[in-house]
Write a protein that holds these residues in place. Structure first.
Motif, PDB file in Angstrom:
ATOM      1  N   GLY A  40      62.796  67.917  61.145  1.00  0.00           N
ATOM      2  CA  GLY A  40      63.670  66.945  61.398  1.00  0.00           C
ATOM      3  C   GLY A  40      64.699  66.959  60.236  1.00  0.00           C
ATOM      4  O   GLY A  40      64.711  67.140  59.059  1.00  0.00           O
ATOM      5  N   LEU A  42      67.131  63.649  58.540  1.00  0.00           N
ATOM      6  CA  LEU A  42      67.284  62.145  58.175  1.00  0.00           C
ATOM      7  C   LEU A  42      68.444  61.859  57.437  1.00  0.00           C
ATOM      8  O   LEU A  42      68.609  62.635  56.454  1.00  0.00           O
ATOM      9  N   GLN A 264      69.569  57.308  60.302  1.00  0.00           N
ATOM     10  CA  GLN A 264      67.965  56.584  60.743  1.00  0.00           C
ATOM     11  C   GLN A 264      67.484  55.584  59.593  1.00  0.00           C
ATOM     12  O   GLN A 264      66.739  55.030  59.887  1.00  0.00           O
ATOM     13  N   VAL A 506      60.372  56.775  62.168  1.00  0.00           N
ATOM     14  CA  VAL A 506      60.405  57.184  60.912  1.00  0.00           C
ATOM     15  C   VAL A 506      59.292  56.594  60.161  1.00  0.00           C
ATOM     16  O   VAL A 506      58.983  55.382  60.027  1.00  0.00           O
ATOM     17  N   TRP A 531      58.538  61.071  56.918  1.00  0.00           N
ATOM     18  CA  TRP A 531      58.534  61.941  57.954  1.00  0.00           C
ATOM     19  C   TRP A 531      58.923  61.390  59.273  1.00  0.00           C
ATOM     20  O   TRP A 531      59.123  60.209  59.413  1.00  0.00           O
ATOM     21  N   MET A 532      59.160  62.222  60.310  1.00  0.00           N
ATOM     22  CA  MET A 532      59.769  61.719  61.594  1.00  0.00           C
ATOM     23  C   MET A 532      58.972  62.231  62.750  1.00  0.00           C
ATOM     24  O   MET A 532      58.543  63.297  62.813  1.00  0.00           O
TER      25      MET A 532
END
Length: 534
Positions: A40, A42, A264, A506, A531-532
């Motif tokens: 991912g 961010l 995000q 998230v 982390w996502m």
């Protein structure tokens, strides 16, 4: 209706949109997924008036705003030590990270730092004792406000023992050194090889560290694009493939960008209506950490009018933090009387003999002085300007003439160094008062960002930082807080902690679970563990 009630209503009128954060440390977060996931990209937004400004680049030794740029620096360089906390923000402590351990001698005069073996910078250079010692020597001579204030010994202050041991020797005990690391540029270790090959000018744009991410591109004060460091020493981390840090104008455009899916994460939201909106928005998470660094009004006691204690006392009596708390922050912040918030070490809510709001006494002193004119500087940020406006309103009720100006961070730094400033609304203190930009930063003699020169206070602060006994440190900091109060060196206002906003899905320590800010309003986020959901 009492004067205080009338005053609170007047402040409500001052702030149609209010910059504020509550003292509630409970995060309003969505349930975490079962385990961290890899991958991912961010995008993180930072306010251009503070953390989103890095005009001199990101070399730890030459980044003059490095204390504000902790997100960028920690992402690139990691840290020898990090501040961690339980999921509710309690039991915060500094732990080794790129370091593997440390030992402080019983007399507090020597600190031995052990490094993890076989760690490399992202360019393949060994992350060894020689590299760390080289960085320490650059850090202590740096112009950055986040440079370590180590009382180094004259002989062999920084030495190495083998490949993984660095030894610091001090001229006086300094056991607080470990707590001071995470907010100091000495914590961010740069590759000596890359620095030599690239030169400082190029290195500051594309610095090389051993942290979780490497620099892909860097547009100063605009955008920093970072990629996952494949040689990072923690197996499987960082979880993100890409971390993008962008500058934005303020809370409103940041929240709109989050809602539009253009980012995000937004660090340090301060506008109360937007905080309330975010709290009720199922698509975002809002997290607040315990406060550590109160707002205060600094006085330059070397020049008029605040070389006269009566002028300083007049400001104390004319300042009503309770009304500011109610009028601007809906009663959700902590009224402060000293240099630590409840999320920091050695906090005390009240100081004996502290001068509280008394408009009659303020007017009496102003009349005795034959009038009082004050130039008040504030940071060009929403919360600082709102508090500054409230102070201006209060002080004028006491007959004090006020000129307030809001400045960008680099201008504000220049004003401090010019030494002709009169009063500044700033934050003070750190998670550990002896750390980095802690209490010495605002009150020690000879420091660029201090307006006080008091040998008795210097001795108390030095003794508190030198003590290996926690109870003794508490007593000494209590005495320092009492001395600052007795001599009316700086009225405190409120301890305010901004909010982190993250979209649902998230996760990460400091981002969606609270960790106390190390200093000021800087969030403490462990980026290698963010982390996502995929």
């Amino acid at each position: 209706m009492t004067k205080r009630s009338t005053h609170a209503l007047a402040l409500l009128a001052v702030a149609a949109l209010v910059a504020g954060c509550g003292s509630d440390s409970t995060p309003d977060t969505a349930p975490a997924a079962s385990s961290p996931q890899q991958g991912g990209s961010l995008t993180v937004l930072e306010r251009g008036d503070f953390a989103g400004s890095w005009p001199t680049g990101l070399d730890p030794a030459t980044n003059t705003t490095g204390g504000a740029n902790m997100t960028q620096m920690n992402a690139i360089f990691g840290g020898l030590f990090v501040l961690t906390a339980d999921d509710d923000g309690g039991n915060a402590k500094v732990e080794p990270d790129l370091a593997s351990g440390y030992e402080i001698s019983p007399d507090g005069m020597t600190v031995t730092i052990e490094l993890r073996p076989d760690v490399e910078f992202s360019d393949g250079t060994p992350f060894d004792a020689e590299a760390v010692a080289f960085n320490f020597e650059r850090a202590v001579t740096s112009a950055c406000s986040c440079s370590p204030k180590w009382p180094l010994a004259e002989t062999d202050p920084i030495t190495t023992e083998g490949d993984t041991t660095v030894v610091l020797r001090f001229s006086r005990p300094y056991p607080a050194v470990i707590n001071a690391f995470p907010v100091s540029n000495a914590n961010w270790i740069a590759s000596p090889t890359a620095l030599e090959q690239m030169g400082e000018e190029a290195f500051r744009l594309e610095p090389v560290g051993a942290g979780p991410f490497t620099v892909e591109s860097n547009s100063l004060n605009t955008e920093l694009v970072l990629a996952r460091n494949p040689t990072y020493f923690k197996s499987g981390q960082p979880y993100l493939d890409e971390l993008i840090i962008k500058t934005i104008g303020g809370d409103q455009p940041a929240y709109q960008a989050i809602q539009a899916g253009q980012a995000q994460v937004y660090e340090s939201m301060q506008t109360t209506p937007l905080v309330d909106q975010a709290r009720s928005n199922d698509n975002v998470q809002l997290t607040q950490a315990p406060a550590t660094s109160p707002y205060l009004v600094q006085f330059n006691t070397a020049i008029a009018p605040f070389d006269d204690q009566r002028a300083r006392e007049a400001i104390y009596y004319a300042t009503d933090p309770e009304a500011i708390n109610e009028g601007l922050f809906q009663g959700k912040t902590e009224v402060a009387q000293t240099f630590t918030g409840s999320g920091g070490l050695f906090h005390e809510a009240e100081v004996p003999g502290y001068r509280t709001y008394d408009l009659a006494k303020a007017k009496e002193l102003v009349e005795e002085l034959g009038g009082l004119k004050v130039d008040l500087g504030v940071l060009q940020s929403y919360v600082a300007q709102q508090v500054g406006t409230a102070l201006e309103t209060q002080w004028e009720e006491a007959g004090i003439e006020v000129t307030m100006h809001a400045d960008q961070l680099n201008v504000l730094i220049g004003n401090f160094k010019g030494k002709q400033w009169q009063a500044m609304l700033q934050t003070v203190g750190a998670w550990d008062p002896a750390a980095g930009t802690g209490v010495d930063f605002r009150f020690a003699s000879g420091v660029p960002y201090s307006g006080v020169a008091d040998p008795e206070l210097d001795e108390l602060l030095a003794s508190a930082a030198s003590s290996v006994d926690e109870a003794e440190r508490q007593s000494l900091y209590d005495q320092a807080g009492k001395l600052i109060s007795d001599k009316a060196y700086a009225p405190y206002i409120l301890s305010i902690t901004p909010s982190n906003i993250a979209v649902a899905g998230v996760h990460g320590p400091g981002l969606t679970t609270p960790i106390p800010p190390l200093v000021g309003v800087n969030p403490t986020i462990l980026w290698d563990s963010v982390w996502m959901d995929q």
